[in-house]
Design an enzyme around this catalytic site. Structure first.
Site, mmCIF file in Angstrom:
data_model
loop_
_atom_site.group_PDB
_atom_site.id
_atom_site.type_symbol
_atom_site.label_atom_id
_atom_site.label_comp_id
_atom_site.label_asym_id
_atom_site.label_seq_id
_atom_site.Cartn_x
_atom_site.Cartn_y
_atom_site.Cartn_z
ATOM 1 N N ARG A 1 0.850 -1.190 0.000
ATOM 2 C CA ARG A 1 0.000 0.000 0.000
ATOM 3 C C ARG A 1 0.891 1.247 0.000
ATOM 4 O O ARG A 1 1.978 1.241 0.589
ATOM 5 C CB ARG A 1 -0.887 0.030 1.249
ATOM 6 C CG ARG A 1 -2.069 -0.930 1.191
ATOM 7 C CD ARG A 1 -3.130 -0.491 0.193
ATOM 8 N NE ARG A 1 -4.265 -1.404 0.118
ATOM 9 C CZ ARG A 1 -4.422 -2.342 -0.806
ATOM 10 N NH1 ARG A 1 -3.504 -2.542 -1.736
ATOM 11 N NH2 ARG A 1 -5.509 -3.106 -0.822
ATOM 12 N N HIS B 1 -1.678 0.637 -9.779
ATOM 13 C CA HIS B 1 -2.333 -0.329 -8.878
ATOM 14 C C HIS B 1 -2.902 -1.525 -9.654
ATOM 15 O O HIS B 1 -4.087 -1.840 -9.557
ATOM 16 C CB HIS B 1 -3.436 0.358 -8.051
ATOM 17 C CG HIS B 1 -3.782 -0.389 -6.797
ATOM 18 N ND1 HIS B 1 -4.150 0.217 -5.627
ATOM 19 C CD2 HIS B 1 -3.808 -1.728 -6.531
ATOM 20 C CE1 HIS B 1 -4.405 -0.700 -4.698
ATOM 21 N NE2 HIS B 1 -4.200 -1.897 -5.233
#
Ligand code: NDP
Length: 310
Positions: free
Chosen positions: A225, A273
């Site tokens: 993350r 992502h």
């Protein structure tokens, strides 16, 4: 009992509604905010729920994350302890994380980004490459994804180490835990791949102190993350030559703002992502299984420990 679906993408919500309806024909399945009776909702299927959403369902019993991470739920919401939270564990998603990491590492080992850049200017410039048997990979997080990624790299012939909160036993992988273990792993790894969940303990873990412990000239890959990394510290570690570069798939703010200095850095590879995307066909059976388990009072699959945050 009914099911509510929340995502930030209308098409995605509709796809989930369609597949759940065709498999749970007797259940009421609705897309937020078009919920006929909020009191009836016991099962929330969601990705990045908006602030205050959970409080709108007074009888909520379970939340199903539509991805492997649950920080998008736990970061901005207080989840009462009687509500169960489940994440996705999926062989395809896990395998994709390995394929992504492998692509980045092999491409870097063989200098492909450099040769692609040289080709644009018709520059013929051979450069020494590295071989798998000479390369060490360190993996942060040995959960459902990290453990698999570590094993696959080991099978390919890389030297592999991994770090987790509790010590693990994984064939052909050197495993470490605690601060001392992290220090050792960082000092020997040519590539460090972050696959940790985002929690209070792991937020900003990749700071100057962490980067200083990394091997001189090593390479950092973030598929965990964004907030794991202190961007200014990463940039300065690359600019001083401590790190050779980085590949970042996740960011504190996504999409990465256009004014971010990271976009233009020549030694950073950015991906949007996509290390692994949730594929509905692969994941929907476990969502249905969890709903059925909830109805039958059984233990849900892939439960998150709310006290640990993952
Ligand atoms: P798991 O919960 O299965 O595993 C987490 C691992 O991290 C465990 O080994 C755990 O240790 C370790 N860990 C957690 N906290 C600490 C800590 N403070 N110190 C050391 N180790 C710690 O997670 P998954 O493998 O399913 O997923 C990992 C993350 O990958 C997700 O949370 C998500 O953020 C990210 N992800 C990113 C994607 C992308 O496309 N970029 C796609 C999918 C996931 P222990 O085993 O001892 O509990």
């Amino acid at each position: 009992m009914s099911i509510a679906i929340y995502t930030r993408n209308v098409k995605q919500s509709q796809s989930w509604a369609d597949i759940l309806k065709s498999n749970l024909q007797n259940e009421r399945i609705e897309i937020y905010p078009n919920i006929s009776d909020f009191v009836n909702v016991t099962f929330l299927v969601c990705w990045k729920p908006e602030e205050g959403l959970l409080g709108k369902f007074p009888n909520l019993k379970a939340i199903q994350s539509l991805g492997a991470g649950v920080d998008h739920i736990l970061d901005n919401h207080v989840v009462p302890s009687h509500i169960k939270v489940s994440k996705v564990v999926d062989v395809n998603l896990t395998h994709d994380m390995w394929e992504h990491s492998m692509s980045i590492i092999l491409s870097d080992m063989k200098n492909l980004p450099l040769h692609a850049k040289n080709q644009k200017s018709k520059i013929w410039k051979p450069k020494r490459y590295t071989r798998i048997k000479d390369v060490s990979i360190g993996i942060l997080g040995l959960g459902s994804i990290g453990k698999y990624v570590a094993s696959q790299f080991a099978l390919m012939g890389f030297k592999v180490g991994g770090w987790s909160r509790s010590k693990k036993e994984i064939q052909n992988v050197d495993t470490y835990s605690e601060e001392s273990g992290l220090k050792t792993l960082l000092s020997v790894s040519d590539y460090v791949i972050n696959i940790l969940p985002l929690t209070k303990e792991t937020r900003s873990i990749v700071d100057l102190d962490f980067l200083a412990k990394m091997k001189q000239g090593s390479y950092f890959i973030n598929i965990g993350r964004g907030p794991h990394v202190v961007n200014a510290d990463l940039l300065s570690s690359i600019d001083t030559g401590k790190l050779r570069g980085a590949a970042l798939d996740v960011f504190e703010k996504e999409p990465l703002p256009i004014e971010s200095a990271i976009w233009n850095h020549p030694l950073i590879t950015i991906t949007p992502h996509i290390a692994s995307l949730t594929h509905i066909d692969s994941v929907f059976p476990q969502v249905i299984e969890n709903y059925n388990r909830l109805i039958n009072g059984e233990l849900l699959l892939n439960l998150v420990d709310l006290s640990k945050g993952y």
